[in-house]
Design a protein around this motif. Structure first.
Motif, short mmCIF file in Angstrom:
data_model
loop_
_atom_site.label_atom_id
_atom_site.label_comp_id
_atom_site.label_asym_id
_atom_site.label_seq_id
_atom_site.Cartn_x
_atom_site.Cartn_y
_atom_site.Cartn_z
N TYR A 50 0.84 -1.20 0.00
CA TYR A 50 0.00 0.00 0.00
C TYR A 50 0.87 1.25 0.00
N GLN A 70 -7.72 1.09 -4.31
CA GLN A 70 -6.98 0.21 -3.38
C GLN A 70 -7.49 0.40 -1.95
N LEU A 71 -7.75 1.67 -1.61
CA LEU A 71 -8.24 1.99 -0.26
C LEU A 71 -9.66 1.45 -0.07
N LEU A 102 -1.28 2.45 8.22
CA LEU A 102 -2.22 1.69 7.38
C LEU A 102 -3.59 1.60 8.07
#
Ligand SMILES: Cc1cc2nc3c(=O)[nH]c(=O)nc-3n(C[C@H](O)[C@H](O)[C@H](O)COP(=O)(O)O)c2cc1C
Length: 219
Positions: A50, A70-71, A102
């Motif tokens: 990430y 992606q999030l 994260l």
């Protein structure tokens, strides 16, 4: 149960050696889960996969469905999971900043009313114990309550090889037995929470705050 294993080290350079000791630890935890708990759905979330903007913008700061894909995809996985296994090194007596960063990208409503398990390790003799104590507070605030049993691995480079297998002189049964104390607790609580959630939706009972944590303040 759907379980996410978060690998919190992104340190891919040396010194100190070895780099990404955490990858070995996560591999060993996955191998224990796959051999003893293979009726569960287990997925590794590697913090190294990430990359974020320099300016911190969490998932909940975006308008609905406009967050980077992606999030958004990780938010869905966190929401769908029944429990979390947090693998962290100890840096300066604290949890991994990469893991904290994260996890901070997602609101506590995605993690809450589920259990978590703390796994810490170090190259030295204390196995990340000081980081683990602080992780209890952090994970409790996210609402994924840490189970009482924790996994600590001192001198992890002497326990696991680079591919996550046991060093020849180590006894895998003893190590997996040690891991299982914590993993059994995690799965027991995850199943209990899932059953209770089917009876009562906690979010309808206890409202999440909408704009500021002060909404939870005493009158
Ligand atoms: C910035 C930094 C701080 C560290 N602080 C500690 C510490 O407080 N306690 C400890 O036992 N080891 C500490 N170490 C050593 C780590 O246990 C060791 O480097 C380990 O390999 C870190 O895990 P990683 O390789 O997965 O990042 C530190 C390492 C770094 C890079």
């Amino acid at each position: 149960m759907k379980l996410l294993v978060f690998l919190g080290s992104v340190r891919d350079s040396t010194p100190p050696k070895p780099a990404r000791l955490g990858a070995r630890v996560a591999d060993a935890i996955l191998s224990c889960l796959n051999s003893r708990y293979n009726d569960h759905d287990i997925e590794l979330i590697d913090a190294l996969d990430y990359s974020f903007d320099t300016v911190f913008k969490p998932h909940f700061a975006y308008p609905p469905s406009q967050a980077p894909s992606q999030l958004d995809s990780l938010a869905k996985k966190i929401k769908q999971a029944n429990g979390y296994i947090m693998v962290s090194p100890e840096y300066n007596h604290s949890m991994s900043p990469a893991l904290a960063h994260l996890l901070n990208h997602f609101g506590s409503s995605l993690y809450s009313y589920k259990p978590s398990a703390i796994v810490t390790y170090s190259a030295g003799q204390w196995g990340g114990m000081r980081a683990a104590v602080a992780m209890r507070t952090f994970l409790s605030e996210l609402g994924c309550l840490p189970v009482s049993s924790m996994i600590h691995i001192p001198k992890a480079q002497d326990v696991f090889t680079e591919d996550g297998a046991m060093q020849p002189e180590q006894d895998q049964t003893s190590w997996f037995g040690y891991f299982s104390r914590t993993l059994n607790q995690l799965i027991w609580w995850a199943e209990a929470a899932k059953e209770q959630r089917a009876q009562v939706d906690p979010h309808s009972l206890i409202k999440d705050f909408k704009s500021a944590p002060s909404e939870r303040n005493a009158p």
